[in-house]
Structure formats: C-alpha cells, structure tokens
Design an enzyme around this catalytic site. Structure first.
Site: not given
Ligand code: MG7
Ligand code: MG
Length: 309
Positions: A52, A54, A101, A122, A169-170, A219, A245
């Site tokens: 992953d 982030d 989430e 988003s 990565s998501a 994922k 994570d």
């Molecule tokens: N995550 C997902 N989205 C967003 C967004 O639009 N803004 C922010 N700040 N965070 C976002 O890597 C995946 C992580 O990215 C976050 C659409 C989610 O919390 C997800 O776990």
């Molecule tokens: Mg992560």
C-alpha cells in the site's frame, strides 16, 4: 498450559529478525519463522513486494503528532489555498466519509456504497476542474506527503536486487508517481502501480479517471488487470511480502496465482487504547508494527532474503 498474553505476544519475535526497539506484535512467531525460512530458500528471484502507499510507505504523522497527507489529501490542502470554495468541498467530503470508512459498527458491505460515492464525487471534482499535469505536480511538491524513514533506500534496494515492487493503492497513482520522481529522481524499473490513474487530454488537463475504481474495500483480484505489462515479471514470484496499514490491505496478494507464503506486515496507526482494533490487526497481519515511522522491519526482511544468495 501457559496462555500467551497480549504482553507476551508483543514481545515475541522470530529469531531470524532483530526488530530493534520499535513496538511490535507477532501473534504466531512459529508461522512467521516458517514463512521466512521458505522465503529465504526461494531468495530474491522468487520474491515480490506488494505494498500500500498511503500511511504504509508514507508517514501517518510528523514528529509533533500532526496527521500528514494521503495522495487524495494533496487536493484538500492545495485547493483550499488557491480556491477555498472548491477546497471546502473536498474537506466536507472527507469529514463526511472518513468516519464511515473507519466506523466499527458498519460492515464492509454497508460501507462500500459510501466509499464509491466519496471516491466518485472527489474524482468528479478533479476532472471538472481540469487540473493540468503541471499543476498537480506542483501540488505534490508542496504537499505534506512524507516518506517513512528508510523508504527511499527500501525501494532502491528492491530495485538493486531485482525484486518487483507493486504499489497497490486506493489513492491516486499519478500522485505517487510524481512523488517518487521528485524524491528519487525517477521511478525505479522494478516499481509498478495498481491504482486510480488520472487520465489527461492532449493539453495535459485531467479529463477522466482509470477504471475500475479502486477504493479501500476492493483492493483484491477484482481490480487487478491480468494483462498489465508487469504481470510477466511477477509470474513465478511465489513468495509475497505484503505491506499495509488498513484492514482493506490484507487481500492485495490474492490476484497473484501461486502456492508460496505471504508474509503480512501491518502498520497500526490507530489508538493504543483501542485493544479490539489492535487485536484484530494481530489476527490478520503476521507482524503488527505500532506507530512505526520507519521501514526498518520491511528492510530487515528483504535483507535476510538477500543475505543467503
Ligand atoms: N481518501 C479517499 N478519498 C479521499 C479524498 O477525497 N480526500 C482525502 N483527504 N482522503 C481521501 O489511500 C486511500 C485513503 O485515502 C483516503 C476519496 C481514504 O481515507 C483512504 O483510506
Ligand atoms: Mg493506507
């Protein structure tokens, strides 16, 4: 019979690895040792790392405990600075969906439609604004994404030993690419991406996102395109080191057909008081690293595999 307590388990570590002083939990040291032995026998040529990005390769918090940015978060911060009205929309989405989430009361099935809505909305904001590649690269340069200590060396050492690194990565893959280019000078040959990619038109303006959408809870093999060019490279790599994570990261290896072990290393960024969450991590990850801002353990594992051949 001696019952292993949480304290015992948090101290236990297989002999092959000296983990250093960081706090970690290994609930089943025998299994970890057995997996490691197989991986050492297979060597670098049989190994692939699926990670992953982030809060796994990147740091969760800075030294003062302030939360750092995810790849999507790059838009929250920078757009807020330049176009507060649009920036507020990103922040409102985060405030609404982030608690969903991580809500312990909702099942994954209940969360999925909300995650699709969050990512979808988003991504539409990004596409509608037609951000240019250049602007997004600037956003990354000014972002609060920070590598974990040792991440650069970790990625370079995988490349040096021809161990493929699949970053699953998501988040947003282009942001990871720009970050790696800025930090490492170029994307190492061994590094591949399964992620949401911003597609650009001929004027290099964002015009769409890649399909399928990848969010926290999909994922797995369902989003892995088997025709991806790097697939021939990981064919035959039966031993997987998986780094993540979140609970959503534990099936990142299921798209890879093979019969070798997966050693799962989980970075726990949550509260130490949340013993239920911590226990859950211990059940699904072989090694749980608690509030670890480094890649030392992952590097150690790779070093052990490389040391024999
Ligand atoms: N995550 C997902 N989205 C967003 C967004 O639009 N803004 C922010 N700040 N965070 C976002 O890597 C995946 C992580 O990215 C976050 C659409 C989610 O919390 C997800 O776990
Ligand atoms: Mg992560």
């Amino acid at each position: 019979m001696h019952r292993t307590t949480q304290e015992d388990r948090c101290r236990a570590s297989p002999d092959e690895l000296a983990f250093g002083t960081g706090k970690h939990c290994v609930s089943d040291p025998t299994t970890v040792a057995a997996k490691l032995r197989k991986m050492v026998v297979g060597g670098a040529g049989k190994t692939v790392v699926i990670s992953d990005f982030d809060y796994t390769l990147s740091r969760f918090a800075n030294g003062s405990g302030e939360r750092l940015s995810t790849t999507h978060g790059v838009f929250d911060d920078n757009v807020m600075r330049l176009k507060p009205e649009l920036g507020q929309k990103f922040v409102d989405l985060k405030n609404k969906y982030y608690p969903i989430e991580f809500c312990p009361k909702l099942t994954m099935e209940e969360k999925i439609p909300h995650m699709e809505k969050w990512w979808g909305t988003s991504h539409s904001l990004i596409v509608n604004e037609k951000f240019s590649k250049h602007t997004i690269q600037d956003f990354v340069r000014q972002s609060r994404i920070v590598f974990k200590d040792g991440a650069e060396d970790f990625i370079q050492s995988l490349d040096a030993h021809n161990i493929p690194l699949v970053i699953f990565s998501a988040g947003i893959g282009n942001i990871i690419e720009y970050f790696l280019e800025q930090k490492l000078g170029a994307i190492p040959r061994n590094t591949h991406f399964i992620s949401n990619m911003i597609l650009f038109d001929e004027d290099e303006k964002a015009c769409a996102f890649s399909e399928p959408l990848i969010h926290t809870f999909c994922k797995n093999s369902s989003v892995i395109q088997k025709e991806a060019p790097f697939f021939h490279e990981i064919n035959g790599r039966v031993n997987v080191i998986l780094l993540g994570d979140s609970m959503g990261d534990i099936h990142m290896d299921v798209g890879v057909e093979r019969d070798g072990p997966t050693l799962k290393v989980g970075y726990y960024n949550g509260s130490l008081d949340d013993t239920a969450a911590l226990q859950h991590y211990e059940e699904v990850y072989d090694i749980v690293l608690i509030h670890d801002p480094t890649l030392n353990v992952a590097q150690k594992i790779v070093d052990v595999i490389n040391s024999i051949h």
